[in-house]
Design a protein around this motif. Sequence first.
Motif, PDB file in Angstrom:
ATOM      1  N   THR A 293       0.821  -1.219   0.000  1.00  0.00           N
ATOM      2  CA  THR A 293       0.000   0.000   0.000  1.00  0.00           C
ATOM      3  C   THR A 293       0.856   1.271   0.000  1.00  0.00           C
ATOM      4  O   THR A 293       0.391   2.319  -0.450  1.00  0.00           O
ATOM      5  CB  THR A 293      -0.966   0.037   1.204  1.00  0.00           C
TER       6      THR A 293
ATOM      7  N   ARG B 170       3.015   6.460  -2.780  1.00  0.00           N
ATOM      8  CA  ARG B 170       4.145   6.914  -3.593  1.00  0.00           C
ATOM      9  C   ARG B 170       3.688   7.261  -5.010  1.00  0.00           C
ATOM     10  O   ARG B 170       4.143   8.249  -5.602  1.00  0.00           O
ATOM     11  CB  ARG B 170       5.214   5.806  -3.661  1.00  0.00           C
TER      12      ARG B 170
ATOM     13  N   ALA C 120       0.727  11.267   2.403  1.00  0.00           N
ATOM     14  CA  ALA C 120       0.067  10.228   3.208  1.00  0.00           C
ATOM     15  C   ALA C 120      -0.603  10.805   4.454  1.00  0.00           C
ATOM     16  O   ALA C 120      -1.424  10.137   5.081  1.00  0.00           O
ATOM     17  CB  ALA C 120       1.088   9.158   3.605  1.00  0.00           C
TER      18      ALA C 120
ATOM     19  N   ARG D 226      -6.166   9.674   2.136  1.00  0.00           N
ATOM     20  CA  ARG D 226      -6.261   8.358   2.796  1.00  0.00           C
ATOM     21  C   ARG D 226      -7.627   7.731   2.519  1.00  0.00           C
ATOM     22  O   ARG D 226      -7.720   6.538   2.252  1.00  0.00           O
ATOM     23  CB  ARG D 226      -6.015   8.480   4.295  1.00  0.00           C
TER      24      ARG D 226
ATOM     25  N   ARG E 142       1.060   0.872   7.216  1.00  0.00           N
ATOM     26  CA  ARG E 142       0.978   1.144   8.660  1.00  0.00           C
ATOM     27  C   ARG E 142      -0.419   1.070   9.242  1.00  0.00           C
ATOM     28  O   ARG E 142      -0.582   1.111  10.451  1.00  0.00           O
ATOM     29  CB  ARG E 142       1.614   2.490   8.963  1.00  0.00           C
ATOM     30  N   ASP E 143      -1.443   0.972   8.397  1.00  0.00           N
ATOM     31  CA  ASP E 143      -2.813   1.013   8.912  1.00  0.00           C
ATOM     32  C   ASP E 143      -3.641  -0.181   8.450  1.00  0.00           C
ATOM     33  O   ASP E 143      -4.862  -0.142   8.495  1.00  0.00           O
ATOM     34  CB  ASP E 143      -3.498   2.300   8.407  1.00  0.00           C
TER      35      ASP E 143
HETATM   36  O1   DC Z   1       6.335   1.784   3.057  1.00  0.00           O
HETATM   37  P1   DC Z   1       6.681   2.953   2.140  1.00  0.00           P
HETATM   38  O2   DC Z   1       7.992   3.631   2.458  1.00  0.00           O
HETATM   39  O3   DC Z   1       6.592   2.609   0.692  1.00  0.00           O
HETATM   40  O4   DC Z   1       5.535   4.036   2.447  1.00  0.00           O
HETATM   41  C1   DC Z   1       5.531   5.274   1.795  1.00  0.00           C
HETATM   42  C2   DC Z   1       4.861   6.319   2.682  1.00  0.00           C
HETATM   43  O5   DC Z   1       3.460   6.104   2.786  1.00  0.00           O
HETATM   44  C3   DC Z   1       5.396   6.404   4.101  1.00  0.00           C
HETATM   45  O6   DC Z   1       5.459   7.777   4.467  1.00  0.00           O
HETATM   46  C4   DC Z   1       4.344   5.696   4.910  1.00  0.00           C
HETATM   47  C5   DC Z   1       3.078   5.986   4.143  1.00  0.00           C
HETATM   48  N1   DC Z   1       2.075   4.920   4.217  1.00  0.00           N
HETATM   49  C6   DC Z   1       0.919   5.173   4.922  1.00  0.00           C
HETATM   50  O7   DC Z   1       0.761   6.250   5.517  1.00  0.00           O
HETATM   51  N2   DC Z   1      -0.055   4.204   4.962  1.00  0.00           N
HETATM   52  C7   DC Z   1       0.116   3.031   4.331  1.00  0.00           C
HETATM   53  N3   DC Z   1      -0.845   2.100   4.381  1.00  0.00           N
HETATM   54  C8   DC Z   1       1.317   2.766   3.621  1.00  0.00           C
HETATM   55  C9   DC Z   1       2.276   3.741   3.589  1.00  0.00           C
END
Ligand code: DC
Length: 230
Positions: free
Chosen positions: A34, A39, A103, A109, A131-132
Amino acid sequence: MQSLIVTLDGPAGSGKSTVARFLAKRLGLEFLDTGAMYRGLTAKALYRGIDPATEPHAVIELARNTVMRFDWYDDPPRLFLGNLDVTDRIRDRDVTSRVSEVAALSGVRHVLVDIQRRIGEEHPRLVTEGRDQGSVVFPSAQVKFYLDASPTVRAKRRAKQIQDAGRKADLQLIRKQIIERDHKDSTRVESPLICPEDAQRIDTSDMTLDQVVEHLETLVRDKMNMPTDG
Ligand code: DC
């Protein structure tokens, strides 16, 4: 076939992306990254000359008007915005440095969480990482993990990634940034980084990647009564 959603939440540097990808393969499940979606939107905003800090509404509008999909025939799946393959572009440094601003936007979101839930319906046997995922997106996932590691270990992992990419890394600075980001992430209003109550917390500080993947595979198979051959 029975639905099986496995969620991996946790901070950056806990190893969740790599673990999720290998775990999915070992369990014969699909894999959803996700972070790639946040990104992808960031890359598109930058391409359009939209500054997420000063034009949040334009980024949210862009999210609503973007057709985002994965090509599931590739492993790991490639990300498309419309017909444009952005899989490699989203790992560039400018995207990495701006993505957390994108994000943090609740309007963004909501749009991406909706897409993730739709993907979960269309691909109901999934390891999903972000993260969620267990806390917000898939609250009734069958198996939830929260991967963690000490700030020092996470900083070392990040420094190694930077060095492997041929750049110089300042370990102390990275560690300081990680601690600051943890604080920001866990206190923010929209989807703060938390360990879901029903998730198993795994501290990966002293574990190798293989050990983490094997451990999680065993926990999933035990919980779901899955035989080792799939
Ligand atoms: O895991 P990553 O580095 O590719 O994540 C990119 C950014 O997106 C990082 O700032 C965390 C955020 N992110 C988020 O807020 N919620 C998610 N489900 C996945 C990533």
